[in-house]
Design a protein around this motif. Structure first.
Motif, PDB file in Angstrom:
ATOM      1  N   GLY A   4       0.826  -1.227  -0.003  1.00  0.00           N
ATOM      2  CA  GLY A   4       0.106  -0.062   0.011  1.00  0.00           C
ATOM      3  C   GLY A   4       0.797   1.297   0.149  1.00  0.00           C
ATOM      4  N   PHE A   5       2.119   1.123   0.172  1.00  0.00           N
ATOM      5  CA  PHE A   5       3.059   2.187   0.147  1.00  0.00           C
ATOM      6  C   PHE A   5       3.825   2.308  -1.140  1.00  0.00           C
ATOM      7  CE2 PHE A   5       2.880   1.962   4.631  1.00  0.00           C
ATOM      8  CZ  PHE A   5       2.564   3.127   5.001  1.00  0.00           C
ATOM      9  N   VAL A   6       3.684   3.555  -1.638  1.00  0.00           N
ATOM     10  CA  VAL A   6       4.433   3.855  -2.990  1.00  0.00           C
ATOM     11  C   VAL A   6       5.666   4.489  -3.041  1.00  0.00           C
ATOM     12  CG1 VAL A   6       2.246   3.712  -4.065  1.00  0.00           C
ATOM     13  CG2 VAL A   6       2.991   5.931  -3.508  1.00  0.00           C
ATOM     14  N   ALA A   7       6.147   5.073  -1.731  1.00  0.00           N
ATOM     15  CA  ALA A   7       7.097   5.801  -1.601  1.00  0.00           C
ATOM     16  C   ALA A   7       7.590   5.638  -0.127  1.00  0.00           C
ATOM     17  CB  ALA A   7       7.144   7.355  -2.087  1.00  0.00           C
ATOM     18  N   ILE A   8       9.083   5.650   0.152  1.00  0.00           N
ATOM     19  CA  ILE A   8       9.212   5.713   1.607  1.00  0.00           C
ATOM     20  C   ILE A   8      10.528   6.729   1.574  1.00  0.00           C
ATOM     21  CG2 ILE A   8      10.189   4.175   3.591  1.00  0.00           C
ATOM     22  CD1 ILE A   8       8.362   1.889   2.795  1.00  0.00           C
ATOM     23  N   GLY A   9      10.666   7.420   2.710  1.00  0.00           N
ATOM     24  CA  GLY A   9      11.848   8.264   3.032  1.00  0.00           C
ATOM     25  C   GLY A   9      12.356   8.004   4.501  1.00  0.00           C
ATOM     26  N   GLU A  10      13.441   8.059   4.568  1.00  0.00           N
ATOM     27  CA  GLU A  10      14.164   7.812   6.031  1.00  0.00           C
ATOM     28  C   GLU A  10      14.881   8.685   6.565  1.00  0.00           C
ATOM     29  OE1 GLU A  10      15.320   3.267   7.242  1.00  0.00           O
ATOM     30  OE2 GLU A  10      17.303   4.409   6.433  1.00  0.00           O
ATOM     31  N   ASN A  11      14.775   9.003   7.891  1.00  0.00           N
ATOM     32  CA  ASN A  11      15.895   9.766   8.475  1.00  0.00           C
ATOM     33  C   ASN A  11      16.495   8.975   9.801  1.00  0.00           C
ATOM     34  OD1 ASN A  11      15.114  12.122   7.239  1.00  0.00           O
ATOM     35  ND2 ASN A  11      13.938  12.934   8.741  1.00  0.00           N
ATOM     36  N   ILE A  12      17.710   9.117  10.000  1.00  0.00           N
ATOM     37  CA  ILE A  12      18.417   8.186  11.122  1.00  0.00           C
ATOM     38  C   ILE A  12      19.054   9.242  11.942  1.00  0.00           C
ATOM     39  CG2 ILE A  12      18.403   6.213  10.021  1.00  0.00           C
ATOM     40  CD1 ILE A  12      21.443   6.634   9.103  1.00  0.00           C
ATOM     41  N   PHE A  13      19.247   8.993  13.395  1.00  0.00           N
ATOM     42  CA  PHE A  13      19.882   9.822  14.174  1.00  0.00           C
ATOM     43  C   PHE A  13      20.691   8.842  15.116  1.00  0.00           C
ATOM     44  CE2 PHE A  13      20.102  11.531  18.401  1.00  0.00           C
ATOM     45  CZ  PHE A  13      20.387  12.941  18.064  1.00  0.00           C
ATOM     46  N   ARG A  14      21.918   9.536  15.660  1.00  0.00           N
ATOM     47  CA  ARG A  14      22.605   8.795  16.717  1.00  0.00           C
ATOM     48  C   ARG A  14      23.451   9.610  17.674  1.00  0.00           C
ATOM     49  NH1 ARG A  14      28.082   6.051  14.492  1.00  0.00           N
ATOM     50  NH2 ARG A  14      28.198   8.396  13.944  1.00  0.00           N
ATOM     51  N   SER A  15      23.229   9.590  18.909  1.00  0.00           N
ATOM     52  CA  SER A  15      23.950  10.233  20.057  1.00  0.00           C
ATOM     53  C   SER A  15      24.541   9.219  20.839  1.00  0.00           C
ATOM     54  CB  SER A  15      22.927  10.901  20.757  1.00  0.00           C
ATOM     55  OG  SER A  15      23.389  11.768  21.888  1.00  0.00           O
ATOM     56  N   THR A  16      25.907   9.773  21.392  1.00  0.00           N
ATOM     57  CA  THR A  16      26.782   8.902  22.004  1.00  0.00           C
ATOM     58  C   THR A  16      26.107   8.850  23.369  1.00  0.00           C
ATOM     59  OG1 THR A  16      28.000  10.675  22.500  1.00  0.00           O
ATOM     60  CG2 THR A  16      28.700   9.058  20.686  1.00  0.00           C
ATOM     61  N   GLY A  17      25.215   9.846  23.839  1.00  0.00           N
ATOM     62  CA  GLY A  17      24.744  10.113  25.157  1.00  0.00           C
ATOM     63  C   GLY A  17      23.279  10.080  25.224  1.00  0.00           C
ATOM     64  N   PRO A  18      22.703  10.081  26.247  1.00  0.00           N
ATOM     65  CA  PRO A  18      21.381  10.227  26.433  1.00  0.00           C
ATOM     66  C   PRO A  18      20.941  12.070  26.170  1.00  0.00           C
ATOM     67  CG  PRO A  18      22.180  10.074  28.752  1.00  0.00           C
ATOM     68  CD  PRO A  18      23.454   9.808  27.818  1.00  0.00           C
TER      69      PRO A  18
END
Length: 152
Positions: free
Chosen positions: A60-74
């Motif tokens: 049902g999805f025709v397109a997907i985009g992604e964001n990613i994030f990383r932090s070494t601490g809280p």
């Protein structure tokens, strides 16, 4: 944290006259799995979003985009959101008028690091403009404060 980030995404969209994105459990499951995967492997990288379109659970999805994030601490949810909004490519996803769904997954690793993924989607019946390739301006950032829930 996911709910706080979701609310911030829609506040940014509303401030720019864009329709909100709706929460999608399937995209949220993919986002949570990817955040856990990145933490387990220590590799900060995007997954193949085109391959995601072939999954049965994302039919049902025709397109997907992604964001990613990383932090070494809280860090609080607001810092994750502000980080995405200050990055042109990530901001383009958050403010893309063509997306109609989103799922967010945050993983708090034992070492204190934070791994987060946003999966944006466009359904086949979306009543939206086409998915855009343009990057919206950085300002105004509606909710820049680094507050909200955080990993424990």
């Amino acid at each position: 944290m996911e709910r706080e980030i979701f609310d911030r995404v829609n506040a940014e969209r509303a401030a720019r006259g864009l329709a909100p994105v709706s929460w999608n459990e399937e995209l949220a499951a993919v986002a949570a799995q990817w955040s856990r995967h990145m933490a387990a492997t220590g590799r900060f990288e995007h997954q193949d979003t085109r391959a995601l379109l072939g999954r049965e659970d994302l039919a049902g999805f025709v397109a997907i985009g992604e964001n990613i994030f990383r932090s070494t601490g809280p860090v609080p949810a607001g810092a994750v959101h502000a980080g995405w909004m200050r990055s042109p490519g990530h901001r383009a996803n958050v403010l893309n008028p063509g997306w109609d769904r989103v799922g967010i997954g945050v993983f708090c690793a034992d070492d204190g690091s934070v791994w987060a993924t946003q999966e944006f989607g466009r359904t086949s019946d979306a009543d939206r403009p086409p998915v855009s390739e343009q990057t919206p301006p950085a300002e105004p950032l509606t909710r820049p404060e680094p507050t909200g829930p955080r990993c424990r």
